[in-house]
Write a protein that holds these residues in place. Structure first.
Motif, PDB file in Angstrom:
ATOM      1  N   LEU A  76     -29.640 -36.290  -3.814  1.00 31.78           N
ATOM      2  CA  LEU A  76     -30.001 -35.735  -5.121  1.00 31.78           C
ATOM      3  C   LEU A  76     -29.148 -34.521  -5.477  1.00 31.78           C
ATOM      4  N   LEU A  77     -28.895 -33.663  -4.497  1.00 31.13           N
ATOM      5  CA  LEU A  77     -28.025 -32.510  -4.756  1.00 31.13           C
ATOM      6  C   LEU A  77     -26.601 -32.933  -5.077  1.00 31.13           C
ATOM      7  N   THR A  78     -26.096 -33.913  -4.360  1.00 33.06           N
ATOM      8  CA  THR A  78     -24.752 -34.413  -4.625  1.00 33.06           C
ATOM      9  C   THR A  78     -24.675 -35.029  -6.018  1.00 33.06           C
ATOM     10  N   LEU A  79     -25.684 -35.815  -6.357  1.00 36.29           N
ATOM     11  CA  LEU A  79     -25.715 -36.444  -7.669  1.00 36.29           C
ATOM     12  C   LEU A  79     -25.792 -35.406  -8.786  1.00 36.29           C
ATOM     13  N   ALA A  80     -26.694 -34.450  -8.643  1.00 34.39           N
ATOM     14  CA  ALA A  80     -26.847 -33.416  -9.670  1.00 34.39           C
ATOM     15  C   ALA A  80     -25.581 -32.570  -9.783  1.00 34.39           C
ATOM     16  N   SER A  81     -25.000 -32.237  -8.644  1.00 38.62           N
ATOM     17  CA  SER A  81     -23.778 -31.425  -8.669  1.00 38.62           C
ATOM     18  C   SER A  81     -22.629 -32.162  -9.349  1.00 38.62           C
ATOM     19  N   SER A  82     -22.494 -33.433  -9.035  1.00 38.59           N
ATOM     20  CA  SER A  82     -21.408 -34.194  -9.658  1.00 38.59           C
ATOM     21  C   SER A  82     -21.648 -34.391 -11.151  1.00 38.59           C
ATOM     22  N   MET A  83     -22.903 -34.536 -11.565  1.00 38.51           N
ATOM     23  CA  MET A  83     -23.199 -34.690 -12.993  1.00 38.51           C
ATOM     24  C   MET A  83     -22.927 -33.385 -13.753  1.00 38.51           C
ATOM     25  N   LEU A  84     -23.137 -32.253 -13.119  1.00 38.31           N
ATOM     26  CA  LEU A  84     -22.880 -30.968 -13.773  1.00 38.31           C
ATOM     27  C   LEU A  84     -21.397 -30.602 -13.767  1.00 38.31           C
ATOM     28  N   LEU A  85     -20.644 -31.254 -12.922  1.00 42.50           N
ATOM     29  CA  LEU A  85     -19.226 -30.939 -12.823  1.00 42.50           C
ATOM     30  C   LEU A  85     -18.469 -31.303 -14.105  1.00 42.50           C
ATOM     31  N   PHE A  86     -18.793 -32.425 -14.726  1.00 42.40           N
ATOM     32  CA  PHE A  86     -18.102 -32.850 -15.943  1.00 42.40           C
ATOM     33  C   PHE A  86     -18.259 -31.833 -17.076  1.00 42.40           C
ATOM     34  N   PRO A  87     -19.488 -31.416 -17.426  1.00 45.50           N
ATOM     35  CA  PRO A  87     -19.577 -30.409 -18.485  1.00 45.50           C
ATOM     36  C   PRO A  87     -18.958 -29.075 -18.069  1.00 45.50           C
ATOM     37  N   PHE A  88     -19.005 -28.753 -16.777  1.00 45.40           N
ATOM     38  CA  PHE A  88     -18.398 -27.505 -16.313  1.00 45.40           C
ATOM     39  C   PHE A  88     -16.899 -27.491 -16.624  1.00 45.40           C
ATOM     40  N   VAL A  89     -16.243 -28.600 -16.416  1.00 47.28           N
ATOM     41  CA  VAL A  89     -14.805 -28.683 -16.654  1.00 47.28           C
ATOM     42  C   VAL A  89     -14.494 -28.709 -18.151  1.00 47.28           C
ATOM     43  N   MET A  90     -15.341 -29.348 -18.936  1.00 45.29           N
ATOM     44  CA  MET A  90     -15.025 -29.594 -20.343  1.00 45.29           C
ATOM     45  C   MET A  90     -15.443 -28.467 -21.294  1.00 45.29           C
ATOM     46  N   LEU A  91     -16.432 -27.686 -20.955  1.00 45.41           N
ATOM     47  CA  LEU A  91     -16.986 -26.723 -21.911  1.00 45.41           C
ATOM     48  C   LEU A  91     -16.299 -25.362 -21.836  1.00 45.41           C
ATOM     49  N   GLU A  92     -16.631 -24.532 -22.811  1.00 48.91           N
ATOM     50  CA  GLU A  92     -16.067 -23.194 -22.903  1.00 48.91           C
ATOM     51  C   GLU A  92     -16.676 -22.276 -21.837  1.00 48.91           C
ATOM     52  N   PHE A  93     -16.079 -21.104 -21.701  1.00 46.86           N
ATOM     53  CA  PHE A  93     -16.429 -20.160 -20.640  1.00 46.86           C
ATOM     54  C   PHE A  93     -17.918 -19.802 -20.615  1.00 46.86           C
ATOM     55  N   ILE A  94     -18.508 -19.507 -21.764  1.00 43.93           N
ATOM     56  CA  ILE A  94     -19.904 -19.087 -21.792  1.00 43.93           C
ATOM     57  C   ILE A  94     -20.818 -20.176 -21.243  1.00 43.93           C
ATOM     58  N   TRP A  95     -20.509 -21.435 -21.531  1.00 44.46           N
ATOM     59  CA  TRP A  95     -21.312 -22.545 -21.023  1.00 44.46           C
ATOM     60  C   TRP A  95     -21.080 -22.751 -19.531  1.00 44.46           C
ATOM     61  N   LYS A  96     -19.900 -22.389 -19.057  1.00 50.28           N
ATOM     62  CA  LYS A  96     -19.637 -22.476 -17.620  1.00 50.28           C
ATOM     63  C   LYS A  96     -20.537 -21.503 -16.858  1.00 50.28           C
TER      64      LYS A  96
END
Length: 118
Positions: A76-96
């Motif tokens: 579950l942690l691996t899945l959640a972490s990988s799902m959050l990785l995409f928006p982390f890479v794509m969004l602006e600094f404040i959202w990171k």
């Protein structure tokens, strides 16, 4: 109101069933939500769900003891972490920053609040 909880229970249960076959959809949270909704709407459906094999395999330990097996916690942690990785890479600094805070809370909750069983 009971009808609304029943419909939500069916919806969450359907999502949980999809999660069994698709690894990107978490099964346990949807089963817990459907159990809650069925408990508020229909004792018959609540009993049916809590006596099912799927409930015993994916949600019973967490609902009754607030524990998860180590293998499921890691998954579950691996899945959640990988799902959050995409928006982390794509969004602006404040959202990171927001996503980093979600990561911190997620790991804190899984490590310190959910006990490990085996």
């Amino acid at each position: 109101m009971r009808f609304l909880f029943f419909i939500m229970g069916l919806m969450f249960f359907s999502c949980a069933m999809v999660g069994i076959f698709l690894p990107v959809v978490p099964t346990t949270p949807f089963l817990i939500l459907s159990t809650y909704c069925f408990g508020k709407s229909s004792t018959r459906f609540h009993h049916w769900l809590t006596s099912s094999v799927v409930y015993h395999k994916y949600a019973k330990d967490f609902v009754e003891n607030k524990t998860l097996p180590r293998k499921r916690k890691v998954f579950l942690l691996t899945l959640a972490s990988s799902m959050l990785l995409f928006p982390f890479v794509m969004l602006e600094f404040i959202w990171k920053i927001v996503i980093v805070l979600v990561y911190i809370y997620l790991y804190y909750y899984f490590i310190f609040k959910i006990k490990t069983s085996e």
